[in-house]
Design a protein around this motif. Structure first.
Motif, PDB file in Angstrom:
ATOM      1  N   ARG A 175     -19.895  40.320 -17.991  1.00 23.80           N
ATOM      2  CA  ARG A 175     -20.900  39.586 -18.752  1.00 23.80           C
ATOM      3  C   ARG A 175     -21.431  38.424 -17.919  1.00 23.80           C
ATOM      4  O   ARG A 175     -20.735  37.893 -17.070  1.00 23.80           O
ATOM      5  CB  ARG A 175     -20.298  39.046 -20.060  1.00 23.80           C
ATOM      6  CG  ARG A 175     -19.905  40.116 -21.064  1.00 23.80           C
ATOM      7  CD  ARG A 175     -19.013  39.532 -22.146  1.00 23.80           C
ATOM      8  NE  ARG A 175     -17.748  39.065 -21.607  1.00 23.80           N
ATOM      9  CZ  ARG A 175     -16.908  38.246 -22.250  1.00 23.80           C
ATOM     10  NH1 ARG A 175     -17.225  37.799 -23.447  1.00 23.80           N
ATOM     11  NH2 ARG A 175     -15.772  37.881 -21.699  1.00 23.80           N
ATOM     12  N   ASN A 176     -22.662  38.057 -18.197  1.00 23.01           N
ATOM     13  CA  ASN A 176     -23.295  36.933 -17.507  1.00 23.01           C
ATOM     14  C   ASN A 176     -23.996  36.085 -18.565  1.00 23.01           C
ATOM     15  O   ASN A 176     -24.989  36.512 -19.161  1.00 23.01           O
ATOM     16  CB  ASN A 176     -24.299  37.434 -16.459  1.00 23.01           C
ATOM     17  CG  ASN A 176     -24.744  36.326 -15.514  1.00 23.01           C
ATOM     18  OD1 ASN A 176     -24.723  35.145 -15.864  1.00 23.01           O
ATOM     19  ND2 ASN A 176     -25.160  36.708 -14.319  1.00 23.01           N
ATOM     20  N   LEU A 177     -23.461  34.893 -18.822  1.00 22.77           N
ATOM     21  CA  LEU A 177     -24.014  34.020 -19.853  1.00 22.77           C
ATOM     22  C   LEU A 177     -24.971  33.001 -19.241  1.00 22.77           C
ATOM     23  O   LEU A 177     -24.799  32.564 -18.100  1.00 22.77           O
ATOM     24  CB  LEU A 177     -22.893  33.278 -20.583  1.00 22.77           C
ATOM     25  CG  LEU A 177     -21.722  34.116 -21.129  1.00 22.77           C
ATOM     26  CD1 LEU A 177     -20.786  33.235 -21.944  1.00 22.77           C
ATOM     27  CD2 LEU A 177     -22.211  35.288 -21.946  1.00 22.77           C
ATOM     28  N   LEU A 178     -25.980  32.635 -20.016  1.00 22.44           N
ATOM     29  CA  LEU A 178     -26.948  31.631 -19.582  1.00 22.44           C
ATOM     30  C   LEU A 178     -26.710  30.330 -20.333  1.00 22.44           C
ATOM     31  O   LEU A 178     -26.591  30.317 -21.564  1.00 22.44           O
ATOM     32  CB  LEU A 178     -28.377  32.117 -19.841  1.00 22.44           C
ATOM     33  CG  LEU A 178     -29.497  31.108 -19.544  1.00 22.44           C
ATOM     34  CD1 LEU A 178     -29.547  30.773 -18.055  1.00 22.44           C
ATOM     35  CD2 LEU A 178     -30.845  31.640 -20.025  1.00 22.44           C
ATOM     36  N   VAL A 179     -26.639  29.238 -19.579  1.00 24.93           N
ATOM     37  CA  VAL A 179     -26.512  27.896 -20.155  1.00 24.93           C
ATOM     38  C   VAL A 179     -27.695  27.067 -19.670  1.00 24.93           C
ATOM     39  O   VAL A 179     -27.984  27.033 -18.467  1.00 24.93           O
ATOM     40  CB  VAL A 179     -25.185  27.227 -19.746  1.00 24.93           C
ATOM     41  CG1 VAL A 179     -25.154  25.767 -20.198  1.00 24.93           C
ATOM     42  CG2 VAL A 179     -24.005  27.986 -20.349  1.00 24.93           C
ATOM     43  N   CYS A 180     -28.384  26.403 -20.602  1.00 27.97           N
ATOM     44  CA  CYS A 180     -29.577  25.634 -20.251  1.00 27.97           C
ATOM     45  C   CYS A 180     -29.381  24.155 -20.594  1.00 27.97           C
ATOM     46  O   CYS A 180     -29.035  23.813 -21.731  1.00 27.97           O
ATOM     47  CB  CYS A 180     -30.799  26.151 -21.008  1.00 27.97           C
ATOM     48  SG  CYS A 180     -31.258  27.855 -20.629  1.00 27.97           S
ATOM     49  N   PHE A 181     -29.606  23.304 -19.607  1.00 31.78           N
ATOM     50  CA  PHE A 181     -29.680  21.873 -19.868  1.00 31.78           C
ATOM     51  C   PHE A 181     -31.031  21.558 -20.502  1.00 31.78           C
ATOM     52  O   PHE A 181     -31.989  22.325 -20.390  1.00 31.78           O
ATOM     53  CB  PHE A 181     -29.547  21.076 -18.566  1.00 31.78           C
ATOM     54  CG  PHE A 181     -28.139  20.941 -18.060  1.00 31.78           C
ATOM     55  CD1 PHE A 181     -27.289  19.989 -18.579  1.00 31.78           C
ATOM     56  CD2 PHE A 181     -27.671  21.764 -17.041  1.00 31.78           C
ATOM     57  CE1 PHE A 181     -25.994  19.847 -18.105  1.00 31.78           C
ATOM     58  CE2 PHE A 181     -26.382  21.642 -16.558  1.00 31.78           C
ATOM     59  CZ  PHE A 181     -25.544  20.684 -17.092  1.00 31.78           C
ATOM     60  N   ASP A 182     -31.107  20.399 -21.146  1.00 30.54           N
ATOM     61  CA  ASP A 182     -32.382  19.904 -21.659  1.00 30.54           C
ATOM     62  C   ASP A 182     -33.166  19.251 -20.527  1.00 30.54           C
ATOM     63  O   ASP A 182     -32.587  18.784 -19.535  1.00 30.54           O
ATOM     64  CB  ASP A 182     -32.147  18.874 -22.761  1.00 30.54           C
ATOM     65  CG  ASP A 182     -32.523  19.411 -24.132  1.00 30.54           C
ATOM     66  OD1 ASP A 182     -33.290  20.381 -24.201  1.00 30.54           O
ATOM     67  OD2 ASP A 182     -32.027  18.872 -25.133  1.00 30.54           O
ATOM     68  N   GLU A 183     -34.511  19.217 -20.701  1.00 30.28           N
ATOM     69  CA  GLU A 183     -35.306  18.476 -19.746  1.00 30.28           C
ATOM     70  C   GLU A 183     -34.983  16.988 -19.869  1.00 30.28           C
ATOM     71  O   GLU A 183     -34.683  16.487 -20.955  1.00 30.28           O
ATOM     72  CB  GLU A 183     -36.800  18.699 -19.989  1.00 30.28           C
ATOM     73  CG  GLU A 183     -37.303  18.298 -21.353  1.00 30.28           C
ATOM     74  CD  GLU A 183     -37.121  19.385 -22.399  1.00 30.28           C
ATOM     75  OE1 GLU A 183     -37.544  19.173 -23.551  1.00 30.28           O
ATOM     76  OE2 GLU A 183     -36.527  20.433 -22.071  1.00 30.28           O
ATOM     77  N   GLY A 184     -34.992  16.289 -18.753  1.00 30.63           N
ATOM     78  CA  GLY A 184     -34.724  14.861 -18.767  1.00 30.63           C
ATOM     79  C   GLY A 184     -33.264  14.488 -18.916  1.00 30.63           C
ATOM     80  O   GLY A 184     -32.943  13.330 -19.196  1.00 30.63           O
ATOM     81  N   GLU A 185     -32.359  15.452 -18.717  1.00 28.01           N
ATOM     82  CA  GLU A 185     -30.936  15.131 -18.823  1.00 28.01           C
ATOM     83  C   GLU A 185     -30.539  14.165 -17.710  1.00 28.01           C
ATOM     84  O   GLU A 185     -31.065  14.221 -16.599  1.00 28.01           O
ATOM     85  CB  GLU A 185     -30.106  16.413 -18.732  1.00 28.01           C
ATOM     86  CG  GLU A 185     -28.667  16.248 -19.169  1.00 28.01           C
ATOM     87  CD  GLU A 185     -28.551  15.743 -20.595  1.00 28.01           C
ATOM     88  OE1 GLU A 185     -28.311  14.521 -20.748  1.00 28.01           O
ATOM     89  OE2 GLU A 185     -28.706  16.538 -21.528  1.00 28.01           O
TER      90      GLU A 185
END
Length: 759
Positions: free
Chosen positions: A469-479
């Motif tokens: 499996r390959n999971l995607l994690v996204c930060f918010d803009e401006g972190e």
């Protein structure tokens, strides 16, 4: 030992753990009833179901009891904690204890305890521990530290350091998340003032020899800005002709997000002064963590003095494609000055080439999600504009997924297949600063969220250890750089995770494809009412300003204009007035494109008059206001006719031909109604209106600028008129003559009439 056997043992272990916890609770209650004195151990009293980790009553209706107001606030806050425990790391935790009561808390202790043998058997099991809704015992003492007395409203920060050879750590024989209890007890033994916090200790496989294949994880972060503002000097120079427009630094690309069919980039939009340089700390973080993927707004890269290296680019200006598709009104966007050519994949590449100053540069293009959902219509719109891959940051996968899966879905559309990279909701929310639940109070701080992220990702891997499996994690803009660094460091220390790139994720075996993927795609955009209202207001305002520039071109600019924009000694720009208007339109459209981004482009700009939306309106006003009336003095009439001079100024770059209208408030004092005049660039012209008066008096002449379709524009001017007729006027002589004639006739009648006999 196979997976089924391991799962059975974990389940049996969990059940015995719950039984033991229940027995401990009964013993504690009985001890209290018979008055047994003594200090309870760290796990002697388990928290009641329905309360949060610090004893707060659950307000969702699941609470069995209530607590004092002092306990309803976070008494313990995690400051830092060892994210991944190895054979040599030991465990180190720092926490802040705040006195939320009314009296001084006596000196006490902060104790850490763990259950080294416990294995979480489900996601629900983990969530209930975080929310203090189950009774998992933590019999092994990790360490403790003395806490001084705390006055009301004051805080102390304490650190517990546990060496690597501590007995509780050595008793951990299998890797993964373990329940960790943080317990604060004042020295007077007051349970009302004490508090507990439930978090996780995650042991890596280092030194245990129980490793399984690592689970792939792709972490990405958008590089955009909410500090877009207007370049007022540039805009004013474009109107007056004092600013020349040269070719783009990339050699003049045919496709530009800030140009129309004939225009070129205008640099109308700029970043606020403090944001024109890429954050030095974030640049260091990106260099330190090469596994972090970045997807950048290419116009943001173009505006930076030194743009960073990125993995891919998104749609220019972070244009909200999902909202565009939900609105389903191409004409409204076109009327606002934004066509699909402004934000398609070709425009993104053109901006990227300008930013890196390489006309041959190339990179991937990935559309980033806006406010609305990625519906089939939105995916189709993205695919039609060249985006074969999109990132879904919210509301794409169902909330009841039984297990985590690869974040890749291939959705067929009328324009072709679209690869949707779907973020894993729980992990992404944690890196974005959102706790898994309001009642998971340890996650109120970043350290608590990191601990939960590491524990949750470990559980996901243990859940299906041999599935790829390959999971995607996204930060918010401006972190903030510190947050990105902290999470990425924890991820890199997690031996059960393997970082990959976006290209690897896009090429992974999809979780769903074909008709099944289409069926799972959201059916409705689900834009909020406030978002719809904001969009409609923005489109209306931009349409008005764009229409005013077109009106200036078609009904005010002299159709035969061949004059230089400055003076005869200076060279006329290539293209003449047509090119000039195209550049003004390009500037407006550049502002409009940013105004239609996901956050409006200027959400972090404090001065509302400096936003990109306000700049578009100001550009149109400056253009129309470049042709204006010069104030004139009052007119005094001493005869029945007079002249009223009116001066018109043109500060724009090219000649204009307009009409002037004049009308008074009085029917006895009137002016000639209209006249046509051509004003050269950066000069003035004077016209004269004829005044006629039938009597003395006063009135106001209202002078208005009209375009060639007789529509008013600009500011009108009111000129006072005072009329004082003198006797030398022809009308006066006529009146005098009539008076003399009537007088003579009266005398003649008086002497020549027949008298009555009775007189």
């Amino acid at each position: 030992m196979n997976h089924d056997t391991l799962y059975a043992l974990r389940t049996l272990h969990a059940r015995w753990g719950r039984v033991l916890g229940g027995l401990l609770l009964v013993v504690a209650v009985l001890a209290g009833m018979i008055g047994v004195a003594g200090v309870a151990g760290p796990t002697a009293v388990a928290q009641a179901a329905g309360t949060t980790a610090d004893g707060t009553a659950d307000t969702d209706g699941t609470s069995g009891s209530t607590t004092s107001a002092a306990q309803q606030r976070h008494t313990i806050t995690l400051v830092s904690a060892t994210a991944v425990v190895t054979a040599t790391s030991g465990y180190h935790l720092t926490a802040t204890i705040t006195n939320t009561g009314d009296g001084t808390w006596a000196a006490g202790s902060l104790t850490l305890s763990v259950n080294p043998m416990y294995t979480f058997v489900s996601r629900t099991d983990m969530q209930e521990w975080a929310q203090a809704e189950n009774r998992i015992p933590t019999p092994s003492l990790l360490g403790s530290v003395d806490v001084p007395a705390i006055d009301p409203g004051k805080s102390v920060t304490m650190t517990v350091d546990v060496p690597a050879d501590a007995d509780a750590l050595k008793r951990i024989t299998n890797w993964g998340p373990k329940p960790l209890l943080v317990d604060y007890t004042p020295g007077d033994g007051s349970t009302a003032d004490g508090a507990q916090l439930r978090t996780f200790l995650t042991r890596s496989s280092s030194g245990l020899g129980t490793a399984t294949p690592a689970m792939k994880l792709t972490v990405t972060m958008p590089l955009t800005s909410s500090h877009w503002t207007t370049n007022d000097e540039k805009l004013n120079g474009l109107v007056t002709g004092d600013t020349t427009v040269g070719a783009n630094s990339n050699g003049g690309n045919d496709v530009s997000a800030t140009s129309n069919a004939n225009g070129t980039s205008s640099d109308a939009v700029t970043l606020e002064q403090d944001h024109t340089r890429f954050d030095r700390m974030l640049a260091q973080v990106l260099t330190k963590h090469s596994g972090l993927e970045t997807v950048a707004d290419p116009t943001y890269l173009d505006a930076l003095a030194t743009p960073p290296r990125v993995s891919a680019v998104m749609q220019p200006a972070d244009f909200d494609i999902t909202t565009y598709a939900a609105r389903a009104d191409d004409q409204a966007y076109a009327a606002a000055g934004v066509s699909t050519k402004a934000w398609n994949a070709s425009a993104a590449i053109a901006h990227y080439r300008t930013a890196v100053n390489d006309p041959q540069a190339s990179t991937g293009t990935i559309a980033w999600q806006g406010k609305a959902k990625w519906t089939l219509q939105a995916l189709t719109a993205a695919r039609q504009q060249g985006y074969g891959t999109v990132i879904a940051t919210h509301d794409f996968e169902s909330a009841d997924a039984s297990t985590v899966h690869t974040g890749t879905t291939i959705v067929p559309t009328e324009a072709g297949d679209v690869t949707v990279l779907v973020e894993q909701r729980e992990l992404s929310n944690l890196v974005k600063g959102t706790a898994t639940s309001r009642r998971a109070t340890a996650e109120a701080s970043e350290a608590g969220r990191i601990a939960r992220f590491v524990a949750q990702s470990a559980f996901y891997q243990m859940e299906q250890p041999y599935n790829d499996r390959n999971l995607l994690v996204c930060f918010d803009e401006g972190e903030t750089p510190a947050t990105v660094d902290a999470f990425m460091t924890a991820i890199e220390q997690s031996t059960w995770l393997q970082l990959t790139d976006l290209d690897t994720l896009a090429k992974a075996t999809p979780h769903a494809s074909g008709e099944s993927a289409k069926e799972e795609t959201p059916k409705e955009a689900k834009l909020s009412d406030s978002a719809i209202t904001d969009l409609n207001n923005t489109l209306t305002a931009l349409s008005d300003s764009h229409g005013d520039i077109l009106r200036f071109r078609d009904a005010i600019l002299d159709s035969d204009a061949n004059a230089s924009p400055r003076n005869a000694s200076q060279t006329q720009p290539d293209g003449g007035p047509s090119q000039w208007i195209s550049t003004l339109l390009a500037a407006h459209n550049e502002l409009a494109l940013h105004a239609l981004s996901t956050d409006g482009g200027s959400s972090e700009v404090a001065d509302a008059s400096r936003t990109v939306s306000a700049g578009a309106r100001r550009l149109a006003d400056d253009l129309l206001g470049g042709v204006h009336l010069t104030p004139s003095e009052a007119v005094t009439m001493v005869s029945e006719t007079a002249s009223m001079p009116v001066t018109i100024s043109n500060t724009t770059a090219y000649p204009v031909t307009i009409r002037l209208s004049s009308i008074t408030d009085s029917p006895e004092i009137v002016t000639s109604r209209t006249t046509t005049v051509t004003i050269a660039p950066k000069s003035e012209s004077q016209v004269t209106f004829t005044l006629r008066a039938a009597t003395s008096g006063s009135t106001i002449a209202h002078v208005t600028l009209l375009d060639r379709t007789d529509q008013a524009f600009g500011l009108s001017q009111d000129t006072p008129i005072n009329c004082v007729l003198k006797i030398s006027d022809k009308t006066g002589f006529v009146i005098i003559g009539l008076a003399v004639l009537l007088g003579v006739l009266g005398l003649w009648r008086q002497f020549n009439r027949k008298k009555d006999p009775d007189e």
